[in-house]
Write an enzyme that holds these catalytic residues in place. Structure first.
Site, PDB file in Angstrom:
ATOM      1  N   ASN A  41       1.067  -1.206  -0.648  1.00  0.00           N
ATOM      2  CA  ASN A  41      -0.183  -0.303  -0.004  1.00  0.00           C
ATOM      3  C   ASN A  41       0.991   1.176  -0.315  1.00  0.00           C
ATOM      4  OD1 ASN A  41      -1.947   1.659   0.426  1.00  0.00           O
ATOM      5  ND2 ASN A  41      -1.867   1.297   2.885  1.00  0.00           N
ATOM      6  N   LYS A  48       0.302   4.112   0.016  1.00  0.00           N
ATOM      7  CA  LYS A  48      -0.624   5.855   0.552  1.00  0.00           C
ATOM      8  C   LYS A  48      -0.210   6.633  -0.477  1.00  0.00           C
ATOM      9  CE  LYS A  48      -0.391   3.380   5.054  1.00  0.00           C
ATOM     10  NZ  LYS A  48      -0.031   3.186   6.367  1.00  0.00           N
ATOM     11  N   HIS A  63      -9.580   0.920   4.566  1.00  0.00           N
ATOM     12  CA  HIS A  63      -8.497   1.029   5.371  1.00  0.00           C
ATOM     13  C   HIS A  63      -8.669   2.108   7.052  1.00  0.00           C
ATOM     14  CE1 HIS A  63      -4.394   2.431   6.044  1.00  0.00           C
ATOM     15  NE2 HIS A  63      -3.414   1.729   5.525  1.00  0.00           N
ATOM     16  N   GLU A 111      -6.683   4.526   7.536  1.00  0.00           N
ATOM     17  CA  GLU A 111      -6.790   6.498   7.518  1.00  0.00           C
ATOM     18  C   GLU A 111      -7.863   6.658   6.370  1.00  0.00           C
ATOM     19  OE1 GLU A 111      -2.812   5.780   5.274  1.00  0.00           O
ATOM     20  OE2 GLU A 111      -1.900   4.769   7.623  1.00  0.00           O
ATOM     21  N   GLU A 149      -4.867  -4.583  10.521  1.00  0.00           N
ATOM     22  CA  GLU A 149      -4.731  -4.217  10.922  1.00  0.00           C
ATOM     23  C   GLU A 149      -4.940  -3.183  12.154  1.00  0.00           C
ATOM     24  OE1 GLU A 149      -2.123  -2.053   6.899  1.00  0.00           O
ATOM     25  OE2 GLU A 149      -3.992  -0.949   7.038  1.00  0.00           O
ATOM     26  N   GLY A 201       2.754   2.481  10.701  1.00  0.00           N
ATOM     27  CA  GLY A 201       3.139   3.558  10.434  1.00  0.00           C
ATOM     28  C   GLY A 201       4.197   3.714  12.495  1.00  0.00           C
ATOM     29  N   SER A 256       3.409  -2.241  10.611  1.00  0.00           N
ATOM     30  CA  SER A 256       4.774  -2.063  10.175  1.00  0.00           C
ATOM     31  C   SER A 256       5.735  -3.609  10.476  1.00  0.00           C
ATOM     32  CB  SER A 256       5.143  -1.690  12.311  1.00  0.00           C
ATOM     33  OG  SER A 256       4.732  -0.303  11.993  1.00  0.00           O
TER      34      SER A 256
HETATM   35  P1  PGA Z   1       2.819   0.400   7.718  1.00  0.00           P
HETATM   36  O1  PGA Z   1       1.138   0.681   6.788  1.00  0.00           O
HETATM   37  O2  PGA Z   1       3.859  -1.126   7.165  1.00  0.00           O
HETATM   38  O3  PGA Z   1       3.471   1.490   7.210  1.00  0.00           O
HETATM   39  O4  PGA Z   1       2.655   0.421   8.781  1.00  0.00           O
HETATM   40  C1  PGA Z   1       0.304  -0.472   6.673  1.00  0.00           C
HETATM   41  C2  PGA Z   1      -1.103   0.372   6.494  1.00  0.00           C
HETATM   42  O5  PGA Z   1      -1.627   0.675   6.746  1.00  0.00           O
HETATM   43  O6  PGA Z   1      -1.969  -0.706   5.859  1.00  0.00           O
END
Ligand code: PGA
Length: 265
Positions: A9, A11, A95, A97, A178, A184, A225
């Protein structure tokens, strides 16, 4: 046997055509050679068509990061399933976010709900109707985790997202567990905890609706992460069928991460 799937992803990164293509050209041959694992890149909309072109001779899959549920209409800035159909095979839906206020209300804290369970459910139906496979993100926040509400909250998200589907449609969905506090932050869940939530909570909720056969067929990723160092420990868990990778999918080491998935399975 569930076939493992790793999705990157991106983003809001690598969204200029030249940078996206430079990256994809750099990794595509090595990524394509890896057997035994499905791999998917989810770049920003601005480069989706260009990346699709470069991936055409490969077996690397392509996905979008979100979409609307309507085919067309007065929805400024939105992208419809009809626009994505034929361009990519996957779409990330719900997601955290986007579910939380992180995108829309950066100053109001993460609690403002923007993309609701009901919206995610409509999107899941719309994606499947257009032959797109949804990667549905679920996961609790830190307060819910510490308050012992993970099972109830994540189970509710899964039930809401899959409501109204047939068992056959549900099997086409990928679910990404997640935990929000792990995204992140460099602080991944422990593989044992991820395995428990995926097995008991997520497969449990799927089994409640569709039965045990469907629960065992749906692929469930871990996300939050994930990196080259910790991926093998997640893949060693029987309930974990792959990963949704953010930050670590933006670097060439993503190839090594995918290779380690293939090695463990
Ligand atoms: P990350 O993000 O691997 O940077 O923690 C995962 C995600 O949001 O899908």
């Amino acid at each position: 046997m569930r076939y493992p799937i790793v999705a990157g992803n991106w983003k809001m990164n690598l969204g200029r055509v030249e940078e996206a293509l430079a990256f994809v050209r750099h990794i595509r041959y090595r990524l394509n050679e890896i057997e035994g694992v499905e791999r998917v890149l989810c770049p920003p909309f601005t480069v989706l068509a260009a990346v699709a072109q470069v991936l055409r001779p490969t077996r690397i899959g392509l996905g979008a990061q979100t979409m609307h549920w309507q085919d067309q209409g007065a929805y400024t800035g939105e992208i419809s399933p009809a626009m994505l159909a034929g361009l990519c095979r996957y779409v990330i839906l719900g997601h955290s976010e986007r579910r939380t206020g992180r995108v829309a209300f950066p100053d109001q804290g993460p609690e403002a709900s923007v993309e609701s369970d009901a919206a995610v459910n409509r999107k899941v139906h719309a994606a499947l109707a257009h032959d797109l496979s949804p990667i549905i993100c679920v996961g609790e926040n830190l307060a819910q985790n510490e308050g012992g509400q993970t099972h109830q909250f994540v189970g509710g998200q899964v039930r809401a997202a899959l409501a109204g589907l047939t068992a056959k449609q549900a099997e086409r969905c990928v679910i990404a567990y997640e935990p929000m506090w792990a995204i992140g932050t460099g602080k991944a869940a422990t593989p044992v905890d991820a395995n428990r939530v995926i097995g008991l909570t997520i497969r449990g909720a799927i089994a409640d609706i569709f039965g045990e056969i469907t629960a065992q067929a749906v692929r469930v990723q871990y996300g939050g992460s994930v990196n080259v160092e910790n991926i093998a420990a997640f893949m060693a868990m029987p309930e974990v069928d792959g990963a949704l990778v953010g930050g670590a999918s933006l670097k060439p080491e993503f190839v090594e991460l995918v290779r380690r998935v293939a090695l463990v399975r």
